[in-house]
Design a protein around this motif. Structure first.
Motif, PDB file in Angstrom:
ATOM      1  N   MET A  99      10.645 -70.244 -20.382  1.00 43.85           N
ATOM      2  CA  MET A  99       9.686 -68.647 -20.534  1.00 43.85           C
ATOM      3  C   MET A  99      10.334 -67.908 -19.299  1.00 43.85           C
ATOM      4  SD  MET A  99       8.001 -69.013 -22.812  1.00 43.85           S
ATOM      5  CE  MET A  99       6.767 -67.584 -22.666  1.00 43.85           C
ATOM      6  N   VAL A 100      10.803 -68.458 -18.158  1.00 38.13           N
ATOM      7  CA  VAL A 100      11.263 -67.628 -17.044  1.00 38.13           C
ATOM      8  C   VAL A 100      12.579 -66.876 -17.625  1.00 38.13           C
ATOM      9  CG1 VAL A 100      12.078 -67.486 -14.726  1.00 38.13           C
ATOM     10  CG2 VAL A 100      10.312 -68.721 -15.216  1.00 38.13           C
ATOM     11  N   PRO A 101      13.700 -67.540 -18.010  1.00 36.26           N
ATOM     12  CA  PRO A 101      14.651 -66.686 -18.376  1.00 36.26           C
ATOM     13  C   PRO A 101      14.641 -65.856 -19.723  1.00 36.26           C
ATOM     14  CG  PRO A 101      14.931 -69.027 -18.748  1.00 36.26           C
ATOM     15  CD  PRO A 101      13.872 -68.948 -18.186  1.00 36.26           C
ATOM     16  N   LEU A 102      13.576 -66.291 -20.725  1.00 31.59           N
ATOM     17  CA  LEU A 102      13.394 -65.405 -21.722  1.00 31.59           C
ATOM     18  C   LEU A 102      12.892 -64.280 -21.503  1.00 31.59           C
ATOM     19  CD1 LEU A 102      13.345 -65.409 -24.607  1.00 31.59           C
ATOM     20  CD2 LEU A 102      11.114 -66.395 -24.695  1.00 31.59           C
ATOM     21  N   THR A 103      11.710 -64.366 -20.619  1.00 33.92           N
ATOM     22  CA  THR A 103      11.105 -62.955 -19.846  1.00 33.92           C
ATOM     23  C   THR A 103      11.871 -62.088 -19.286  1.00 33.92           C
ATOM     24  OG1 THR A 103       9.220 -64.309 -19.762  1.00 33.92           O
ATOM     25  CG2 THR A 103       8.976 -62.364 -18.680  1.00 33.92           C
ATOM     26  N   ALA A 104      12.971 -62.831 -18.352  1.00 33.04           N
ATOM     27  CA  ALA A 104      13.859 -62.036 -17.610  1.00 33.04           C
ATOM     28  C   ALA A 104      14.807 -61.118 -18.305  1.00 33.04           C
ATOM     29  CB  ALA A 104      14.638 -62.604 -16.468  1.00 33.04           C
ATOM     30  N   ILE A 105      15.201 -61.589 -19.409  1.00 34.18           N
ATOM     31  CA  ILE A 105      16.180 -60.849 -20.476  1.00 34.18           C
ATOM     32  C   ILE A 105      15.188 -59.916 -21.186  1.00 34.18           C
ATOM     33  CG2 ILE A 105      17.339 -61.096 -22.644  1.00 34.18           C
ATOM     34  CD1 ILE A 105      18.225 -64.139 -21.535  1.00 34.18           C
ATOM     35  N   ALA A 106      13.975 -60.220 -21.743  1.00 32.97           N
ATOM     36  CA  ALA A 106      13.241 -59.234 -22.301  1.00 32.97           C
ATOM     37  C   ALA A 106      12.834 -58.229 -21.393  1.00 32.97           C
ATOM     38  CB  ALA A 106      11.966 -60.138 -22.811  1.00 32.97           C
ATOM     39  N   ALA A 107      12.603 -58.626 -19.946  1.00 31.45           N
ATOM     40  CA  ALA A 107      12.018 -57.369 -19.170  1.00 31.45           C
ATOM     41  C   ALA A 107      13.364 -56.391 -18.838  1.00 31.45           C
ATOM     42  CB  ALA A 107      11.795 -57.887 -17.919  1.00 31.45           C
ATOM     43  N   VAL A 108      14.768 -56.349 -19.324  1.00 28.70           N
ATOM     44  CA  VAL A 108      15.684 -55.763 -18.842  1.00 28.70           C
ATOM     45  C   VAL A 108      15.703 -54.515 -19.776  1.00 28.70           C
ATOM     46  CG1 VAL A 108      18.215 -55.210 -18.545  1.00 28.70           C
ATOM     47  CG2 VAL A 108      17.016 -57.341 -17.656  1.00 28.70           C
ATOM     48  N   PRO A 109      15.575 -54.372 -20.757  1.00 29.65           N
ATOM     49  CA  PRO A 109      15.650 -53.132 -21.788  1.00 29.65           C
ATOM     50  C   PRO A 109      14.612 -52.132 -21.268  1.00 29.65           C
ATOM     51  CG  PRO A 109      15.990 -55.019 -23.129  1.00 29.65           C
ATOM     52  CD  PRO A 109      15.844 -55.696 -21.892  1.00 29.65           C
ATOM     53  N   PRO A 110      13.161 -52.575 -21.319  1.00 29.76           N
ATOM     54  CA  PRO A 110      12.231 -51.561 -20.888  1.00 29.76           C
ATOM     55  C   PRO A 110      12.205 -51.258 -19.304  1.00 29.76           C
ATOM     56  CG  PRO A 110      11.255 -54.022 -21.047  1.00 29.76           C
ATOM     57  CD  PRO A 110      12.632 -54.062 -21.626  1.00 29.76           C
ATOM     58  N   THR A 111      12.933 -51.947 -18.677  1.00 31.84           N
ATOM     59  CA  THR A 111      13.295 -51.655 -16.918  1.00 31.84           C
ATOM     60  C   THR A 111      14.211 -50.415 -17.179  1.00 31.84           C
ATOM     61  OG1 THR A 111      12.800 -53.890 -16.305  1.00 31.84           O
ATOM     62  CG2 THR A 111      13.931 -52.291 -14.851  1.00 31.84           C
ATOM     63  N   GLY A 112      15.223 -50.608 -17.881  1.00 31.66           N
ATOM     64  CA  GLY A 112      15.944 -49.395 -18.033  1.00 31.66           C
ATOM     65  C   GLY A 112      15.414 -48.148 -18.817  1.00 31.66           C
ATOM     66  N   VAL A 113      14.601 -48.329 -19.541  1.00 33.00           N
ATOM     67  CA  VAL A 113      13.978 -47.185 -20.262  1.00 33.00           C
ATOM     68  C   VAL A 113      12.918 -46.551 -19.047  1.00 33.00           C
ATOM     69  CG1 VAL A 113      12.347 -46.313 -21.757  1.00 33.00           C
ATOM     70  CG2 VAL A 113      13.864 -48.012 -22.619  1.00 33.00           C
ATOM     71  N   ALA A 114      12.168 -47.383 -18.621  1.00 40.09           N
ATOM     72  CA  ALA A 114      11.464 -46.935 -17.606  1.00 40.09           C
ATOM     73  C   ALA A 114      11.939 -46.093 -16.268  1.00 40.09           C
ATOM     74  CB  ALA A 114      10.488 -48.216 -16.837  1.00 40.09           C
ATOM     75  N   ALA A 115      13.312 -46.755 -15.908  1.00 40.37           N
ATOM     76  CA  ALA A 115      14.048 -46.169 -14.832  1.00 40.37           C
ATOM     77  C   ALA A 115      14.499 -44.651 -15.342  1.00 40.37           C
ATOM     78  CB  ALA A 115      15.525 -47.008 -14.436  1.00 40.37           C
ATOM     79  N   ARG A 116      14.968 -44.442 -16.651  1.00 37.62           N
ATOM     80  CA  ARG A 116      15.274 -43.162 -17.105  1.00 37.62           C
ATOM     81  C   ARG A 116      14.124 -42.240 -16.849  1.00 37.62           C
ATOM     82  NH1 ARG A 116      18.421 -47.053 -19.938  1.00 37.62           N
ATOM     83  NH2 ARG A 116      20.392 -46.659 -20.017  1.00 37.62           N
ATOM     84  N   VAL A 117      13.022 -42.649 -17.352  1.00 40.20           N
ATOM     85  CA  VAL A 117      11.637 -42.120 -17.425  1.00 40.20           C
ATOM     86  C   VAL A 117      11.596 -41.392 -15.876  1.00 40.20           C
ATOM     87  CG1 VAL A 117       9.369 -41.826 -17.875  1.00 40.20           C
ATOM     88  CG2 VAL A 117      10.813 -42.837 -19.502  1.00 40.20           C
ATOM     89  N   VAL A 118      11.411 -42.382 -14.957  1.00 41.93           N
ATOM     90  CA  VAL A 118      11.149 -42.071 -13.542  1.00 41.93           C
ATOM     91  C   VAL A 118      12.348 -41.105 -13.237  1.00 41.93           C
ATOM     92  CG1 VAL A 118      11.104 -43.073 -11.177  1.00 41.93           C
ATOM     93  CG2 VAL A 118       9.965 -44.054 -13.203  1.00 41.93           C
ATOM     94  N   ALA A 119      13.450 -41.307 -13.394  1.00 41.62           N
ATOM     95  CA  ALA A 119      14.416 -40.720 -12.798  1.00 41.62           C
ATOM     96  C   ALA A 119      14.291 -38.897 -13.220  1.00 41.62           C
ATOM     97  CB  ALA A 119      15.858 -40.953 -13.272  1.00 41.62           C
ATOM     98  N   ARG A 120      14.044 -38.710 -14.498  1.00 44.31           N
ATOM     99  CA  ARG A 120      13.669 -37.500 -15.282  1.00 44.31           C
ATOM    100  C   ARG A 120      12.467 -37.004 -14.559  1.00 44.31           C
ATOM    101  NH1 ARG A 120      14.688 -38.575 -21.610  1.00 44.31           N
ATOM    102  NH2 ARG A 120      17.201 -38.822 -21.391  1.00 44.31           N
TER     103      ARG A 120
END
Length: 208
Positions: A99-120
């Protein structure tokens, strides 16, 4: 609720949320400055792929500590949610080894989206405060590899605000070669690639 957060299968995700809160508090009271991502990659051909991967993950869109807070929040929330889903489907939580590595991988794409939203929303948080062309005329230091014509190397340049940038540099003339540690003057830019010129004093003996 507390028992659920402290359960062995959830402790990694709960710790991530706690660390996220601690970083947020430290940043809020000003005990730590923002840390920009400075990740080294091979200078020969892997840099373009690594640079694209980091951009896709959202690293460099906002200060690194803010990116880390976003990642920890999503990692912790997704982990707790996935463990609850596993318990509902199978009658028990999933193994942390899965679960830990699976969740870490799954969290990367939404983190990228969130970072773009925050930067805007907060453009002042972007780590690159100047246009790349403004680096022309400054000196950069070759940090990894040897730069030759058509074979750039990675270099570090500090702008007028004291902010460091990682760039790719190659000689502006075919007869020059830049070694690791050599300072070169940035004279032009072609896309993401900078051209530089060295006066050759790197090869002179040091008297200090």
């Amino acid at each position: 609720m507390l028992d659920q957060f402290l359960a062995p299968e959830n402790v990694v995700f709960s710790a991530a949320l706690l660390l996220m809160l601690l970083i947020g508090v430290v940043q809020a009271i000003g005990l730590a400055g923002d840390i920009d991502a400075d990740l080294d990659t091979d200078a020969d051909g892997d840099f373009g792929f690594a640079d694209s991967l980091l951009a896709w993950a959202g690293i460099g869109r906002v200060p690194f500590l803010m990116w880390l807070v976003l990642f920890l929040a999503l990692f912790g929330a997704l982990g707790l949610g996935l463990q609850q889903l596993m318990a509902a489907l199978t009658g028990g939580p999933g193994s942390n080894l899965l679960m830990v590595p699976l969740t870490a991988i799954a969290a990367v794409p939404p983190t990228g989206v969130a970072a773009r939203v925050v930067a805007r929303i907060f453009p002042s948080l972007e780590t690159t405060a100047i246009e790349r062309d403004q680096l022309i005329g400054l000196y950069a230091e070759i940090s990894i590899g040897t730069a030759k014509a058509d074979s750039p190397a990675r270099a570090r340049v500090v702008d007028h605000h004291g902010q460091a940038h990682q760039i790719m540099v190659e000689p502006d003339t075919a007869d020059q070669i830049f070694q690791t540690g050599e300072r070169v003057l940035l004279v032009k830019r072609e896309g993401e690639l900078f051209k530089g010129y060295s006066n050759g004093d790197f090869y002179l003996p040091r008297l200090d």
